[in-house]
Design an enzyme around this catalytic site. Sequence first.
Site, PDB file in Angstrom:
ATOM      1  N   ASP A 101       0.803  -1.224   0.000  1.00 58.36           N
ATOM      2  CA  ASP A 101       0.000   0.000   0.000  1.00 58.36           C
ATOM      3  C   ASP A 101       0.835   1.272   0.000  1.00 58.36           C
ATOM      4  O   ASP A 101       0.380   2.317  -0.451  1.00 58.36           O
ATOM      5  CB  ASP A 101      -0.950   0.027   1.201  1.00 58.36           C
ATOM      6  CG  ASP A 101      -0.218   0.315   2.492  1.00 58.36           C
ATOM      7  OD1 ASP A 101       0.563  -0.549   2.928  1.00 58.36           O
ATOM      8  OD2 ASP A 101      -0.408   1.415   3.045  1.00 58.36           O
ATOM      9  N   ASP A 104       6.322   0.415   2.561  1.00 61.55           N
ATOM     10  CA  ASP A 104       6.808  -0.801   3.212  1.00 61.55           C
ATOM     11  C   ASP A 104       6.322  -2.019   2.430  1.00 61.55           C
ATOM     12  O   ASP A 104       5.812  -1.901   1.317  1.00 61.55           O
ATOM     13  CB  ASP A 104       6.374  -0.836   4.677  1.00 61.55           C
ATOM     14  CG  ASP A 104       4.861  -0.701   4.847  1.00 61.55           C
ATOM     15  OD1 ASP A 104       4.124  -0.994   3.886  1.00 61.55           O
ATOM     16  OD2 ASP A 104       4.421  -0.294   5.932  1.00 61.55           O
ATOM     17  N   TYR A 246      -3.304   0.618  10.406  1.00 59.07           N
ATOM     18  CA  TYR A 246      -4.582   0.899   9.762  1.00 59.07           C
ATOM     19  C   TYR A 246      -5.731   0.519  10.692  1.00 59.07           C
ATOM     20  O   TYR A 246      -6.528  -0.352  10.391  1.00 59.07           O
ATOM     21  CB  TYR A 246      -4.689   0.166   8.409  1.00 59.07           C
ATOM     22  CG  TYR A 246      -3.862   0.811   7.333  1.00 59.07           C
ATOM     23  CD1 TYR A 246      -4.274   1.990   6.722  1.00 59.07           C
ATOM     24  CD2 TYR A 246      -2.634   0.278   6.953  1.00 59.07           C
ATOM     25  CE1 TYR A 246      -3.501   2.607   5.752  1.00 59.07           C
ATOM     26  CE2 TYR A 246      -1.856   0.877   5.980  1.00 59.07           C
ATOM     27  CZ  TYR A 246      -2.297   2.048   5.385  1.00 59.07           C
ATOM     28  OH  TYR A 246      -1.531   2.652   4.424  1.00 59.07           O
ATOM     29  N   GLU A 494       6.197   9.915   2.259  1.00 60.86           N
ATOM     30  CA  GLU A 494       5.687   8.584   1.912  1.00 60.86           C
ATOM     31  C   GLU A 494       4.445   8.739   1.043  1.00 60.86           C
ATOM     32  O   GLU A 494       3.639   9.652   1.235  1.00 60.86           O
ATOM     33  CB  GLU A 494       5.355   7.766   3.159  1.00 60.86           C
ATOM     34  CG  GLU A 494       5.045   6.314   2.847  1.00 60.86           C
ATOM     35  CD  GLU A 494       5.022   5.421   4.084  1.00 60.86           C
ATOM     36  OE1 GLU A 494       5.167   4.204   3.928  1.00 60.86           O
ATOM     37  OE2 GLU A 494       4.865   5.954   5.204  1.00 60.86           O
TER      38      GLU A 494
END
Length: 528
Positions: A101, A104, A246, A494
């Site tokens: 996503d 990472d 998340y 990011e």
Amino acid sequence: MEDRKLGNVQKHSRFLQRYFGLISISLLLHILPLGCQSFDYGEALSKSLLYFESQRSGRLPHNQRVEWRHHSGLTDGLEQGVTFISHTPIAKVDLVGGYYDAGDNVKFGLPMAFTVTMLSWGVIEYGEQIAGAGEYHHALEAIKWGTDYFIKAHTHPNVLWAEVGEGDTDHYCWQRPEDMTTSRQAYKVDADNPGSDVAGETAAAMAAASIVFRRTNPHYSHLLLHHAQQYRGKYDESIGVAKGYYSSVSGYMDELLWAALWLYKATDKEDYLRYMLEKANLFGGITWAMTEFSWDVKYVGVQIIASKLLMEEKHKEHVHKHVLEQYRSKAEHYLCACLNKNNVTNVERTPGGLLYTRQWNNMQYVSNAAFLLTLYSDHLQASNQKLSCPKGVVGPREILSFAKSQVDYILGSNPMAVSYLVGFGSNYPQRVHHRGASTESYKENKGFIGCTQGYDNWYGRGGPNPHALVGALVGGPDRKDQFRDERSNYMQTEACTYNTATLVGVFAKLHGLQADQLSVNRPSIASA
């Protein structure tokens, strides 16, 4: 300063008017952003779709365009050994594929599913413009890479594998996906470990994608719909390792409404619509007035789609029409908040005019808002309506203009003159917080890069990343329009798949408008 900018735009428009003959200055002032920067939205569209190939997990296809990536996660699903489904031992689960996503190497099911839902929604609304830009095939490939994985992950009617890997061990390492040595433990939701939010979002993704593939691949569309309708507590209660990365802060009720609405759109079955209407109050659909839309908080998406249903003839006299109107009221609260037209609750803006929701990865909220504003502008235009806000009435053109201002800010029309879409323009982030992009390509160096070696040799380097993460929308600037291009500044550098997913439809819409204007005025060249 602004006077000089406007003068430059007017001078530029006079030149174009002489060249094209029929284009009016006022029209050009509407098309061109301030600062005399006319962005190529077709190029932005192409690059945004390319980004998803950088995020692929699994065995990469022969037509993979991002050449610095290679196969990864080829044993995903095997680490479980024997698992039990309804007391039946299952020896192997194939969880190869899907998307990483962000920067990472964990595959988080909830944001991945939201990414696919929004890509699908963009194609449903702006497929014609995407095709006109020559990107329809790539858009479908981006969606299918996700839905192929969801089909694998949905191993039984009440079982969904919702995560592969986990954040804590993954974040100890700075490794290319091709070198992963961290845990690839997989986590599922089932009857004993409920996960209505991740199951609901995955159902929504499959239902939305089934609409996309209905014409080009009806068998696959039917397969997706079959899986979507089999999904039946909050998933991070069952999958504890998701917390802190998340967490489902909004709970699961918004996802249940969201899933029901997409299943209704995909099947036209009244049962799904009735569910969304009858649960509207209990589940917060008509009680929550929100100022954000995200991978976690879906209420505004539900409210926007419900508003559009009011346009359809079969809903104009619906027994629950008043509920749809309440949904619309809440949708308009969000839109007015973005436009700074509510009396009290508005979305903050930076001095440079960017919507600002929160410090960490703010651009996700900007791209989502741009998409919903663009969509609602089209809805109002088609129904010959205007948006009534506490601070005044707003027409569809003004709404679209504001959405465009947010996109233009992203592409470089901002105080720092930075394009926050990587690879677009001449000045974009060079040190994106991303393991693969910041490390030497596996194809160039097949030597193993260890866990701490990646931190020592690559993460701490001051120079640009070896590879541009083209099409990625990074977290973006702070509330004062300031941005530090540093790999360690993950709040700003990011990027995430769901940041870019909603831009696909907006880029397509704006590119379509550009193409239409060129088409309208092209004959004047021949007559000049």
